[in-house]
Design a protein around this motif. Sequence first.
Motif, short mmCIF file in Angstrom:
data_model
loop_
_atom_site.label_atom_id
_atom_site.label_comp_id
_atom_site.label_asym_id
_atom_site.label_seq_id
_atom_site.Cartn_x
_atom_site.Cartn_y
_atom_site.Cartn_z
N SER A 138 0.81 -1.22 0.00
CA SER A 138 0.00 0.00 0.00
C SER A 138 0.85 1.27 0.00
CB SER A 138 -0.92 0.00 1.23
OG SER A 138 -0.15 -0.08 2.43
N TRP A 139 2.15 1.10 -0.16
CA TRP A 139 3.05 2.27 -0.13
C TRP A 139 2.70 3.21 -1.28
CZ3 TRP A 139 7.11 4.49 -3.03
CH2 TRP A 139 7.94 5.36 -2.32
N GLY A 140 2.58 4.50 -0.96
CA GLY A 140 2.25 5.49 -1.98
C GLY A 140 0.77 5.70 -2.19
N GLY A 141 -0.07 4.92 -1.48
CA GLY A 141 -1.51 5.08 -1.62
C GLY A 141 -1.98 6.43 -1.09
N VAL A 142 -3.12 6.89 -1.58
CA VAL A 142 -3.65 8.20 -1.20
C VAL A 142 -4.21 8.16 0.22
CG1 VAL A 142 -5.37 9.96 -1.74
CG2 VAL A 142 -4.17 8.79 -3.59
N ARG A 143 -3.88 9.15 1.01
CA ARG A 143 -4.44 9.35 2.34
C ARG A 143 -4.91 10.79 2.44
NH1 ARG A 143 -4.02 4.69 1.94
NH2 ARG A 143 -3.21 3.14 3.43
N SER A 144 -5.98 11.01 3.23
CA SER A 144 -6.55 12.36 3.27
C SER A 144 -6.55 12.99 4.67
CB SER A 144 -7.99 12.35 2.73
OG SER A 144 -8.79 11.46 3.49
N TYR A 145 -6.48 12.18 5.74
CA TYR A 145 -6.50 12.77 7.07
C TYR A 145 -5.28 13.67 7.25
CZ TYR A 145 -6.57 13.48 12.08
OH TYR A 145 -6.59 14.08 13.32
N GLY A 146 -5.50 14.89 7.70
CA GLY A 146 -4.41 15.83 7.90
C GLY A 146 -3.93 16.48 6.61
N GLY A 147 -4.72 16.34 5.52
CA GLY A 147 -4.33 16.90 4.23
C GLY A 147 -3.95 15.81 3.25
N ARG A 149 -1.98 13.41 1.14
CA ARG A 149 -0.64 12.88 1.34
C ARG A 149 -0.59 11.45 0.81
NH1 ARG A 149 -0.97 9.77 6.12
NH2 ARG A 149 -2.99 10.03 7.12
N ARG A 150 0.60 10.88 0.82
CA ARG A 150 0.80 9.52 0.36
C ARG A 150 1.19 8.62 1.53
NH1 ARG A 150 -1.41 8.68 -4.67
NH2 ARG A 150 -1.15 10.60 -5.87
N GLU A 256 14.94 13.23 4.79
CA GLU A 256 14.44 11.98 5.32
C GLU A 256 13.61 11.31 4.23
OE1 GLU A 256 12.76 10.90 9.58
OE2 GLU A 256 11.16 11.73 8.32
N LEU A 257 14.05 10.14 3.79
CA LEU A 257 13.39 9.44 2.70
C LEU A 257 12.64 8.23 3.22
CD1 LEU A 257 16.25 9.34 0.01
CD2 LEU A 257 14.43 11.05 0.26
N SER A 258 11.37 8.11 2.88
CA SER A 258 10.63 6.89 3.20
C SER A 258 10.97 5.84 2.15
CB SER A 258 9.13 7.15 3.22
OG SER A 258 8.68 7.66 1.97
N ILE A 259 11.07 4.59 2.60
CA ILE A 259 11.37 3.46 1.73
C ILE A 259 10.21 2.47 1.83
CG2 ILE A 259 13.01 1.61 1.22
CD1 ILE A 259 14.24 4.41 1.01
#
Length: 278
Positions: A138-147, A149-150, A256-259
């Motif tokens: 699910s990495w990179g999926g759309v999220r909306s709480y708090g604006g 984001r991925r 800081e990079l997410s992997i």
Amino acid sequence: MKISKKYRVAVCAVILLFFSVAVISGFLLSVVKAREEPVFSENLEKFRAFDIAPEHFAAPGKWEDEQYRKIAVSFLFYDGKIKKKDKLCGPLSWYYMFMPDRIADEYIQALKTVLADVRVFPVGEDIDSGGTIHFEDSWGGVRSYGGDRRHEGTDLMPSRKERGYFAIVSVSDGVVEKKGWLNLGGYRLGIRSRHGAYYYYAHLDHYADGMEEGKEIRAGDLIGYMGDSGYGEEGTVGKFAVHLHFGIYMDYQGRELSINPYSILKYLEGYKVSFTRG
């Protein structure tokens, strides 16, 4: 009909020339490709996606420098996606031999950062009731709480949706760098490993006894219990299903990079710590 010696020599010469041209062409193409591959800073998004089949990983704690280099070179050869069926580039391939260190070394270092310290799956194996864990990429999926984001991690979903039931353990040795409440992550822990990766555990129900910032942790140590905390002020629960959000981060040139943790979690599924409620 008898074939003349001169004719046989000519045929052999043509065949030899054909194969020589093929070999030389392959050699030149490999050299050119190896020397024109992008440096790490130009290829961050593909590396962050971490689309590398875990079948190519060494056993936890058994990594050798050559294995990192094989994966780094193969990552470039396969344009950022190494599938299970793909054969890793080895020391006998032209591409491997002519890959410049100035290109390969940063990929190798990044792989070491992310992979060198992982040892065990982050959710303990339930030997009391046989509860299971399911997760998808699910990495990179759309999220909306708090604006808008991925999603910067993987959600590990339990078959038994009970707060505080599943044990959460550290995937690596390291030091507790962050503990406490975040609106997005609820009760969370961040553990920094020896090679520099930051492993992030979010939405915990509660922490294991003695969890404090600065505490040294060993791989497999109990650090907390799975919950559904987050998406509000401290103590908020019930906004989503019980699960563990697991993330991996690394520092690169002040960023800081997410992997994507998915392949690493698939890799660690065979290395679980058992827990019992008794």
